[in-house]
Motif scaffolding. Sequence first.
Motif, PDB file in Angstrom:
ATOM      1  N   LEU A  70       8.777  69.026 -18.140  1.00  0.00           N
ATOM      2  CA  LEU A  70       7.391  69.209 -17.819  1.00  0.00           C
ATOM      3  C   LEU A  70       7.041  70.477 -18.311  1.00  0.00           C
ATOM      4  O   LEU A  70       5.919  71.136 -18.580  1.00  0.00           O
ATOM      5  N   SER A  71       8.078  71.520 -18.708  1.00  0.00           N
ATOM      6  CA  SER A  71       7.923  72.840 -18.727  1.00  0.00           C
ATOM      7  C   SER A  71       7.804  73.541 -20.129  1.00  0.00           C
ATOM      8  O   SER A  71       7.784  74.442 -20.563  1.00  0.00           O
ATOM      9  N   ASN A  72       7.613  72.513 -21.187  1.00  0.00           N
ATOM     10  CA  ASN A  72       7.489  72.952 -22.434  1.00  0.00           C
ATOM     11  C   ASN A  72       6.124  73.789 -22.657  1.00  0.00           C
ATOM     12  O   ASN A  72       4.883  72.970 -22.547  1.00  0.00           O
ATOM     13  N   ILE A  73       6.261  75.052 -22.896  1.00  0.00           N
ATOM     14  CA  ILE A  73       5.072  75.865 -23.183  1.00  0.00           C
ATOM     15  C   ILE A  73       4.555  75.588 -24.689  1.00  0.00           C
ATOM     16  O   ILE A  73       5.451  75.517 -25.528  1.00  0.00           O
ATOM     17  N   LEU A  85       9.182  87.445 -22.218  1.00  0.00           N
ATOM     18  CA  LEU A  85       7.693  86.594 -22.213  1.00  0.00           C
ATOM     19  C   LEU A  85       7.931  84.992 -21.876  1.00  0.00           C
ATOM     20  O   LEU A  85       7.241  84.452 -21.030  1.00  0.00           O
ATOM     21  N   PHE A  86       8.962  84.331 -22.649  1.00  0.00           N
ATOM     22  CA  PHE A  86       9.379  83.007 -22.284  1.00  0.00           C
ATOM     23  C   PHE A  86       9.751  82.852 -20.877  1.00  0.00           C
ATOM     24  O   PHE A  86       9.315  81.806 -20.208  1.00  0.00           O
ATOM     25  N   ILE A  87      10.470  83.751 -20.527  1.00  0.00           N
ATOM     26  CA  ILE A  87      11.353  83.605 -18.920  1.00  0.00           C
ATOM     27  C   ILE A  87      10.020  83.854 -17.916  1.00  0.00           C
ATOM     28  O   ILE A  87       9.996  83.074 -17.304  1.00  0.00           O
ATOM     29  N   GLU A  88       8.881  84.762 -18.249  1.00  0.00           N
ATOM     30  CA  GLU A  88       7.824  84.816 -17.119  1.00  0.00           C
ATOM     31  C   GLU A  88       7.079  83.416 -17.343  1.00  0.00           C
ATOM     32  O   GLU A  88       6.529  83.169 -16.189  1.00  0.00           O
ATOM     33  N   LYS A  89       7.073  83.152 -18.503  1.00  0.00           N
ATOM     34  CA  LYS A  89       5.884  81.946 -18.452  1.00  0.00           C
ATOM     35  C   LYS A  89       6.589  80.558 -18.258  1.00  0.00           C
ATOM     36  O   LYS A  89       5.869  79.711 -17.721  1.00  0.00           O
ATOM     37  N   ASP A  90       8.081  80.656 -18.063  1.00  0.00           N
ATOM     38  CA  ASP A  90       8.727  79.380 -18.032  1.00  0.00           C
ATOM     39  C   ASP A  90      10.009  79.539 -17.280  1.00  0.00           C
ATOM     40  O   ASP A  90      11.215  79.480 -17.957  1.00  0.00           O
ATOM     41  N   PRO A  91      10.053  80.199 -16.149  1.00  0.00           N
ATOM     42  CA  PRO A  91      11.433  80.493 -15.514  1.00  0.00           C
ATOM     43  C   PRO A  91      12.336  79.596 -15.474  1.00  0.00           C
ATOM     44  O   PRO A  91      13.716  79.839 -15.338  1.00  0.00           O
TER      45      PRO A  91
END
Length: 302
Positions: free
Chosen positions: A18-21, A150-156
Amino acid sequence: MIKKTLISTLLLLGTNALSNINVTTTIYPLYNIAKEVGTDKIKLNNLIPFGIEAHGFDPIAKDMAILSKTDLLISSGDLMEPWKNKIVSSLKIENKVFDMSKHVKLIEIEEKNHNEHDHEKDHNHNSNIDPHYWVSLNNYILMTKVITQLFIEKDPVNKDIYKENSDKYLQKIEALKIKYDTSLNSCKNKKILVNHNAFGYFADEYDVKQYSISGLTPESKPSAKVVSELIDLVKNEKINTVFFEEFASPKVAQTIAKAANVKIDTLRPAENISKIENEKGYGYLEIMEDNLEKLKFAMDCK
Ligand SMILES: [Zn+2]
């Protein structure tokens, strides 16, 4: 115990799916980093199509559709993307924009060979900031760290994967940086003539004098007077190579090289690559590695 592990694995898989940004980048170096760090955990789109000259890009309807769906737009900054602010405000995606130019070390461009192009209004030449910060490997390292964060913040949820991908990529960049440092510390003629002023950050870091044919924009045509001055420059400064670039016309470089009787070769600002290169996995690091070999020859390095 086994049951518990199975349940948490299933949970993890579920969250991952579900977490694909949805990530959109503008210029190629940003795309390359996002691809390496994000791998299959992100849905990645590069706005500027492969194989075109990046300065001349203007979004079309298809790009607006991509932008309207994006969770994150990583922009290189206003100088390369003068179209950005208007489109971002019309799509109301201000809170999804990340401006990389605010997170790297910026330098000013030297004004020489630049007054010729005042008519090129659409490239935002009012500022003296050089937009090509990614040709510095130090900045590229910074950009990789920033995008990872940035990716870690958006998709921990996928933090560990981003971190692992990033560490692997950083090791490769740092190895190339060492190669640059050792290869360029004993050069006899640290002067380069390039198509457009895209190598200022490299020149600054390695104490190289950069001359350019067309100033800040790849497609500007210099006058006959400037061309004749450049031919004299090549002869007087004992420059052995005139560099051109893939996605702009090589004509002026050919004229200068022929008149001065020197070699012509490509030196790539990594602003873009071709579609085939991207499919083959040829990217920023390979471009920079090829550039290094050509620079070593051009500057007479051991
Ligand atoms: Zn450029």
